[in-house]
Design an enzyme around this catalytic site. Structure first.
Site, PDB file in Angstrom:
ATOM      1  N   SER A 123      37.207  34.063 -69.401  1.00 21.49           N
ATOM      2  CA  SER A 123      37.234  34.387 -67.841  1.00 21.49           C
ATOM      3  C   SER A 123      37.186  36.012 -67.699  1.00 21.49           C
ATOM      4  O   SER A 123      37.875  36.790 -68.495  1.00 21.49           O
ATOM      5  CB  SER A 123      38.570  33.881 -67.198  1.00 21.49           C
ATOM      6  N   GLU A 130      38.839  37.170 -65.484  1.00 21.11           N
ATOM      7  CA  GLU A 130      40.431  37.835 -65.544  1.00 21.11           C
ATOM      8  C   GLU A 130      40.911  38.410 -66.762  1.00 21.11           C
ATOM      9  O   GLU A 130      41.834  39.170 -66.541  1.00 21.11           O
ATOM     10  CB  GLU A 130      41.463  36.521 -65.356  1.00 21.11           C
ATOM     11  N   TYR A 143      47.773  33.466 -66.904  1.00 19.91           N
ATOM     12  CA  TYR A 143      46.645  32.713 -66.737  1.00 19.91           C
ATOM     13  C   TYR A 143      45.705  33.559 -67.771  1.00 19.91           C
ATOM     14  O   TYR A 143      45.208  33.122 -68.676  1.00 19.91           O
ATOM     15  CB  TYR A 143      46.075  32.471 -65.559  1.00 19.91           C
ATOM     16  N   ARG A 185      37.208  28.718 -50.898  1.00 26.48           N
ATOM     17  CA  ARG A 185      37.048  27.211 -50.420  1.00 26.48           C
ATOM     18  C   ARG A 185      38.382  27.192 -49.363  1.00 26.48           C
ATOM     19  O   ARG A 185      37.858  26.343 -48.313  1.00 26.48           O
ATOM     20  CB  ARG A 185      37.309  26.198 -51.674  1.00 26.48           C
TER      21      ARG A 185
HETATM   22  P1  NAP Z   1      38.835  23.406 -61.969  1.00 22.60           P
HETATM   23  O1  NAP Z   1      38.002  22.949 -61.065  1.00 22.60           O
HETATM   24  O2  NAP Z   1      40.431  23.830 -61.777  1.00 22.60           O
HETATM   25  O3  NAP Z   1      39.038  22.368 -63.269  1.00 22.60           O
HETATM   26  C1  NAP Z   1      39.834  22.298 -64.086  1.00 22.60           C
HETATM   27  C2  NAP Z   1      39.763  21.023 -64.990  1.00 22.60           C
HETATM   28  O4  NAP Z   1      40.656  21.204 -66.061  1.00 22.60           O
HETATM   29  C3  NAP Z   1      39.905  19.823 -64.101  1.00 22.60           C
HETATM   30  O5  NAP Z   1      39.119  18.818 -64.867  1.00 22.60           O
HETATM   31  C4  NAP Z   1      41.284  19.290 -64.726  1.00 22.60           C
HETATM   32  O6  NAP Z   1      41.714  17.902 -64.593  1.00 22.60           O
HETATM   33  C5  NAP Z   1      41.190  19.730 -66.097  1.00 22.60           C
HETATM   34  N1  NAP Z   1      42.472  19.737 -66.706  1.00 22.60           N
HETATM   35  C6  NAP Z   1      43.711  20.520 -66.461  1.00 22.60           C
HETATM   36  N2  NAP Z   1      44.788  20.345 -67.178  1.00 22.60           N
HETATM   37  C7  NAP Z   1      44.387  19.429 -68.107  1.00 22.60           C
HETATM   38  C8  NAP Z   1      44.779  19.027 -69.392  1.00 22.60           C
HETATM   39  N3  NAP Z   1      45.977  19.311 -69.855  1.00 22.60           N
HETATM   40  N4  NAP Z   1      43.989  18.121 -70.073  1.00 22.60           N
HETATM   41  C9  NAP Z   1      42.815  17.710 -69.846  1.00 22.60           C
HETATM   42  N5  NAP Z   1      42.151  18.208 -68.561  1.00 22.60           N
HETATM   43  C10 NAP Z   1      42.946  19.291 -67.838  1.00 22.60           C
HETATM   44  O7  NAP Z   1      38.289  24.830 -62.873  1.00 22.60           O
HETATM   45  P2  NAP Z   1      36.824  25.072 -62.809  1.00 22.60           P
HETATM   46  O8  NAP Z   1      36.557  26.170 -61.610  1.00 22.60           O
HETATM   47  O9  NAP Z   1      35.816  24.192 -62.737  1.00 22.60           O
HETATM   48  O10 NAP Z   1      36.568  26.031 -64.211  1.00 22.60           O
HETATM   49  C11 NAP Z   1      36.297  25.350 -65.272  1.00 22.60           C
HETATM   50  C12 NAP Z   1      36.816  26.376 -66.388  1.00 22.60           C
HETATM   51  O11 NAP Z   1      36.309  27.544 -66.370  1.00 22.60           O
HETATM   52  C13 NAP Z   1      38.444  26.619 -66.340  1.00 22.60           C
HETATM   53  O12 NAP Z   1      38.854  26.458 -67.797  1.00 22.60           O
HETATM   54  C14 NAP Z   1      38.599  27.784 -65.782  1.00 22.60           C
HETATM   55  O13 NAP Z   1      39.762  28.564 -66.169  1.00 22.60           O
HETATM   56  C15 NAP Z   1      37.258  28.547 -66.257  1.00 22.60           C
HETATM   57  N6  NAP Z   1      36.750  29.709 -65.483  1.00 22.60           N
HETATM   58  C16 NAP Z   1      36.463  29.291 -63.965  1.00 22.60           C
HETATM   59  C17 NAP Z   1      35.961  30.347 -63.305  1.00 22.60           C
HETATM   60  C18 NAP Z   1      35.640  30.195 -61.844  1.00 22.60           C
HETATM   61  O14 NAP Z   1      35.602  31.051 -61.033  1.00 22.60           O
HETATM   62  N7  NAP Z   1      35.502  28.957 -61.527  1.00 22.60           N
HETATM   63  C19 NAP Z   1      35.750  31.617 -63.782  1.00 22.60           C
HETATM   64  C20 NAP Z   1      36.129  32.012 -64.949  1.00 22.60           C
HETATM   65  C21 NAP Z   1      36.587  30.814 -65.920  1.00 22.60           C
HETATM   66  P3  NAP Z   1      42.272  17.267 -63.154  1.00 22.60           P
HETATM   67  O15 NAP Z   1      41.233  16.966 -62.310  1.00 22.60           O
HETATM   68  O16 NAP Z   1      43.011  16.214 -63.813  1.00 22.60           O
HETATM   69  O17 NAP Z   1      43.138  18.329 -62.555  1.00 22.60           O
HETATM   70  O1  G4F Z   2      40.414  32.630 -55.474  1.00 20.04           O
HETATM   71  P1  G4F Z   2      41.171  33.153 -56.313  1.00 20.04           P
HETATM   72  O2  G4F Z   2      42.386  32.399 -56.296  1.00 20.04           O
HETATM   73  O3  G4F Z   2      40.401  33.555 -57.518  1.00 20.04           O
HETATM   74  P2  G4F Z   2      40.860  34.568 -58.889  1.00 20.04           P
HETATM   75  O4  G4F Z   2      42.191  34.745 -58.859  1.00 20.04           O
HETATM   76  O5  G4F Z   2      39.877  35.661 -58.722  1.00 20.04           O
HETATM   77  O6  G4F Z   2      40.663  33.430 -60.179  1.00 20.04           O
HETATM   78  C1  G4F Z   2      39.357  32.659 -60.213  1.00 20.04           C
HETATM   79  O7  G4F Z   2      38.362  33.433 -60.727  1.00 20.04           O
HETATM   80  C2  G4F Z   2      38.716  33.594 -62.106  1.00 20.04           C
HETATM   81  C3  G4F Z   2      37.393  34.531 -62.850  1.00 20.04           C
HETATM   82  O8  G4F Z   2      37.770  35.719 -62.368  1.00 20.04           O
HETATM   83  C4  G4F Z   2      38.980  32.309 -63.058  1.00 20.04           C
HETATM   84  F1  G4F Z   2      39.126  32.860 -64.377  1.00 20.04           F
HETATM   85  C5  G4F Z   2      39.957  31.673 -62.312  1.00 20.04           C
HETATM   86  O9  G4F Z   2      40.074  30.194 -63.045  1.00 20.04           O
HETATM   87  C6  G4F Z   2      39.744  31.148 -60.858  1.00 20.04           C
HETATM   88  O10 G4F Z   2      38.600  30.557 -60.661  1.00 20.04           O
HETATM   89  O11 G4F Z   2      41.526  34.729 -55.917  1.00 20.04           O
HETATM   90  C7  G4F Z   2      40.504  35.674 -55.481  1.00 20.04           C
HETATM   91  C8  G4F Z   2      41.141  36.817 -54.734  1.00 20.04           C
HETATM   92  C9  G4F Z   2      42.534  37.238 -55.572  1.00 20.04           C
HETATM   93  O12 G4F Z   2      42.331  38.751 -55.542  1.00 20.04           O
HETATM   94  C10 G4F Z   2      43.610  37.003 -54.496  1.00 20.04           C
HETATM   95  O13 G4F Z   2      44.653  37.807 -54.510  1.00 20.04           O
HETATM   96  O14 G4F Z   2      41.488  36.690 -53.579  1.00 20.04           O
HETATM   97  C11 G4F Z   2      42.900  36.908 -53.099  1.00 20.04           C
HETATM   98  N1  G4F Z   2      43.460  36.210 -52.256  1.00 20.04           N
HETATM   99  C12 G4F Z   2      43.601  36.442 -50.942  1.00 20.04           C
HETATM  100  N2  G4F Z   2      44.368  35.461 -50.203  1.00 20.04           N
HETATM  101  C13 G4F Z   2      43.756  34.898 -52.410  1.00 20.04           C
HETATM  102  C14 G4F Z   2      44.503  34.519 -50.974  1.00 20.04           C
HETATM  103  N3  G4F Z   2      43.613  33.930 -53.261  1.00 20.04           N
HETATM  104  C15 G4F Z   2      44.139  32.815 -53.257  1.00 20.04           C
HETATM  105  N4  G4F Z   2      43.931  31.751 -54.107  1.00 20.04           N
HETATM  106  N5  G4F Z   2      44.706  32.179 -51.839  1.00 20.04           N
HETATM  107  C16 G4F Z   2      44.720  33.201 -50.996  1.00 20.04           C
HETATM  108  O15 G4F Z   2      45.480  32.874 -49.760  1.00 20.04           O
END
Ligand code: NAP
Ligand code: G4F
Length: 381
Positions: free
Chosen positions: A124, A126, A157, A199
Site C-alpha cells: 500500500s 500508506e 495498518y 464511498r
Molecule cells: P477490502 O474491501 O477491505 O477487502 C478486504 C478483504 O480481506 C475482504 O475480503 C475480507 O473478508 C478479507 N479479510 C479480512 N480479514 C481476513 C482474514 N482474517 N482472513 C481472510 N480474509 C480476511 O479491501 P480492498 O479495498 O479490496 O483491498 C484489497 C487489498 O489491497 C487489502 O489488502 C488492502 O489493504 C490493500 N490495498 C487497498 C487499497 C485500496 O485503495 N483499495 C490500496 C492499497 C492496498 P470479509 O469480507 O470477510 O471482511
Molecule cells: O478513504 P480513506 O479511509 O482511505 P486511506 O486512509 O487513504 O486508506 C485507503 O487507501 C490506502 C492506500 O493509500 C489503502 F492501503 C487502505 O487499505 C485504504 O484502502 O481515507 C482517505 C482520506 C484520509 O486522509 C482520511 O483522513 O480521507 C480522510 N477522511 C476525511 N473524512 C476520511 C473521512 N476518511 C474516512 N474513512 N472517513 C471520513 O469520514
C-alpha cells in the site's frame, strides 16, 4: 491455470475474480466464517468459482488449502484494510495484515511446489506515510512517491503492510519464491467499502437524492410537490439542529442527517479498482518477480472529490450539507499521496484508463441508482 484469492469478498477480490474468469482461470476464493453474508460482491460469479472456508490468521487452514488446491498463482488481498480502524484495533490489524502474509509465505515454502507458485501481495501507498520526493515542474516543485521513496508508515495498518512488504522481499531473496508486491495507491469503485471516504460520500449522496426525490415501492419518483417541500426544507437547513437525531428510515422524517467527515484537506491519488486489478495480474505474468507502484500520477483532496460528486447531482455548495466531526480525524494523518507509475508503464505496459472525474461520477450514479431501487435504513455513521 488455477488461482487462489485470499480476500475474494472484498472490493479488489471481486474485480480480480472477474478478470481471472475472463482469462479462463479456475478461481478458488477463501472466505472466513462470519455471522452475516459477505458474498454480495461476488454473488453474480458464485456458480463459476470455488469457495473454501479459511482465515489467513489460521496457519493450518492456509497451508491446507494451498496443498489441496495446488494453485499456479496466489493473490493475497486479505487484510484489515481500514486505516482509521487500525488505530482502534492495532493488534488484530497486525495479526491479519502482517501475520497472515507470513502464514501464506511459509505455506508456499513448505508446499512442496514452491517453485511452481507465483505470489502477489497487496502492498500500500500508506507505507510512504509523510515521505515524498521532489521534482521540478512547470510552475512549482512536484511532490511524488515512487518505488525509491523511503517508507515512513504513519498507522498500525501501514506498519503491518510494511512488515508484510519486507517479508515478501525476504522470501523472494532467501528462498527464490516468485513473490511480488504491488504498491497500490488508493483505488475506489462502485463496490468500495462504505467506511472509506469516497464511498461514504457517494452513499450519502445516493440516500440524499432518494430523500429529496422520494420514490414508490417500484423505485419510480413520486410527485414533484414532495421534493419541492423537501427542497424548501433544505433552503432553511442552517436553522436545523440535527445533533441528537437518530434516523431509522429515510422516508418518514422531515429532515436529513448531514454528512459527517474528518480531514477534508488530505490529498490522495485515486484510481478505479478495475484498472488496478489488471496491474496485479500483469505483475504476476512477468518473468521476474518485482515490486511496482500502481497509481494515476494525479492527486486530489477530499474537498475536490466533494466538488465533483455534489456537482453531479446539481449542488454547487456542498458546505451546507457537510459537518466536520473530529471523530473521523486520525491520531496521525497521511496528508499527501501522488504516485508515479513509470516503472509499471515501462516494464508491464500498465496504464490507468478511468479518469478521476469518471470514477467519482460512476460512484455517484451507482449509489443514486442503488438507493432508488432499495429502501435502505439510514443510521448515523
Ligand atoms: P477490502 O474491501 O477491505 O477487502 C478486504 C478483504 O480481506 C475482504 O475480503 C475480507 O473478508 C478479507 N479479510 C479480512 N480479514 C481476513 C482474514 N482474517 N482472513 C481472510 N480474509 C480476511 O479491501 P480492498 O479495498 O479490496 O483491498 C484489497 C487489498 O489491497 C487489502 O489488502 C488492502 O489493504 C490493500 N490495498 C487497498 C487499497 C485500496 O485503495 N483499495 C490500496 C492499497 C492496498 P470479509 O469480507 O470477510 O471482511
Ligand atoms: O478513504 P480513506 O479511509 O482511505 P486511506 O486512509 O487513504 O486508506 C485507503 O487507501 C490506502 C492506500 O493509500 C489503502 F492501503 C487502505 O487499505 C485504504 O484502502 O481515507 C482517505 C482520506 C484520509 O486522509 C482520511 O483522513 O480521507 C480522510 N477522511 C476525511 N473524512 C476520511 C473521512 N476518511 C474516512 N474513512 N472517513 C471520513 O469520514
Amino acid at each position: 491455470m488455477k488461482a487462489i484469492i485470499f480476500g475474494i469478498t472484498g472490493q479488489d477480490g471481486s474485480y480480480l475474480a472477474e478478470l481471472l474468469l475472463e482469462k479462463g482461470y479456475e478461481v478458488v476464493g477463501i472466505t472466513r466464517r462470519v455471522s452475516v453474508p459477505t458474498l454480495n460482491r461476488i454473488n453474480h460469479i458464485l456458480p463459476k468459482i470455488k469457495i473454501v472456508e479459511g482465515d489467513i490468521t489460521d496457519a493450518f487452514s492456509v497451508s491446507n488449502v494451498i496443498k489441496e488446491e495446488a494453485p499456479d498463482e496466489i493473490y493475497n488481498l486479505a487484510a484489515q484494510s481500514h486505516v482509521g480502524t487500525s488505530f482502534k484495533q492495532p493488534s488484530l490489524t497486525w495479526d491479519v495484515t502482517a501475520g497472515g502474509v507470513l502464514n501464506i509465505l511459509e505455506a508456499i515454502r513448505y508446499s512442496g511446489r514452491k517453485d511452481d507458485i507465483k505470489f502477489y501481495q497487496a502492498s500500500s501507498s500508506e507505507m510512504f506515510g509523510k515521505n515524498y520526493n521532489l521534482q521540478e515542474g512547470f510552475a512549482e516543485m512536484i511532490k511524488y512517491q515512487d518505488e525509491k521513496t523511503p517508507f515512513a508508515p504513519q498507522s498500525p495498518y501501514a506498519i503491518a503492510k510494511l512488515a508484510a512488504h519486507h517479508l515478501v522481499r525476504n522470501y523472494r531473496d532467501s528462498y527464490g519464491i516468485f513473490a511480488c508486491s504491488g504498491i497500490l495507491f488508493n483505488h475506489e469503485s462502485e463496490r468500495r467499502g462504505e467506511k472509506f471516504v469516497t464511498r461514504k460520500i457517494t452513499k450519502w449522496i445516493g440516500d440524499f437524492v432518494k430523500w429529496r426525490n422520494p420514490t414508490n415501492e417500484l423505485g419510480q419518483i413520486l410527485s414533484d410537490e414532495l421534493s419541492d417541500a423537501r427542497m424548501e426544507f433544505l433552503d432553511n437547513i442552517e436553522d436545523i439542529d440535527d445533533e441528537n437525531r437518530i434516523y431509522n428510515s429515510l422516508m418518514d422524517k422531515e429532515g436529513f442527517p448531514k454528512l459527517r467527515l474528518g480531514n477534508l484537506d488530505a490529498k490522495r491519488d485515486w484510481g478505479h479498482a478495475e484498472d488496478y486489478v489488471r496491474g496485479m495480474w500483469e505483475m504476476v505474468q512477468h518473468e521476474t518477480p518485482n515490486d511496482y507502484v500502481v497509481a494515476t500520477g494525479e492527486t486530489y483532496s477530499v474537498r475536490e472529490f466533494l466538488d465533483i460528486a455534489f456537482k453531479h447531482i446539481g449542488i454547487e455548495d456542498w458546505q451546507d450539507f457537510v459537518v466536520i466531526d473530529p471523530e473521523f480525524y486520525r491520531p496521525a494523518e497521511v496528508d499527501y499521496l501522488l504516485g508515479i507509475p513509470a516503472k509499471a508503464k515501462r516494464v508491464l505496459g500498465w496504464e490507468p484508463q478511468i479518469s478521476f472525474e469518471q470514477l467519482v461520477e460512476r460512484m455517484v450514479d451507482s449509489d443514486v441508482e442503488e438507493a432508488r431501487l432499495q429502501r435502505p435504513d439510514l443510521q448515523r455513521v
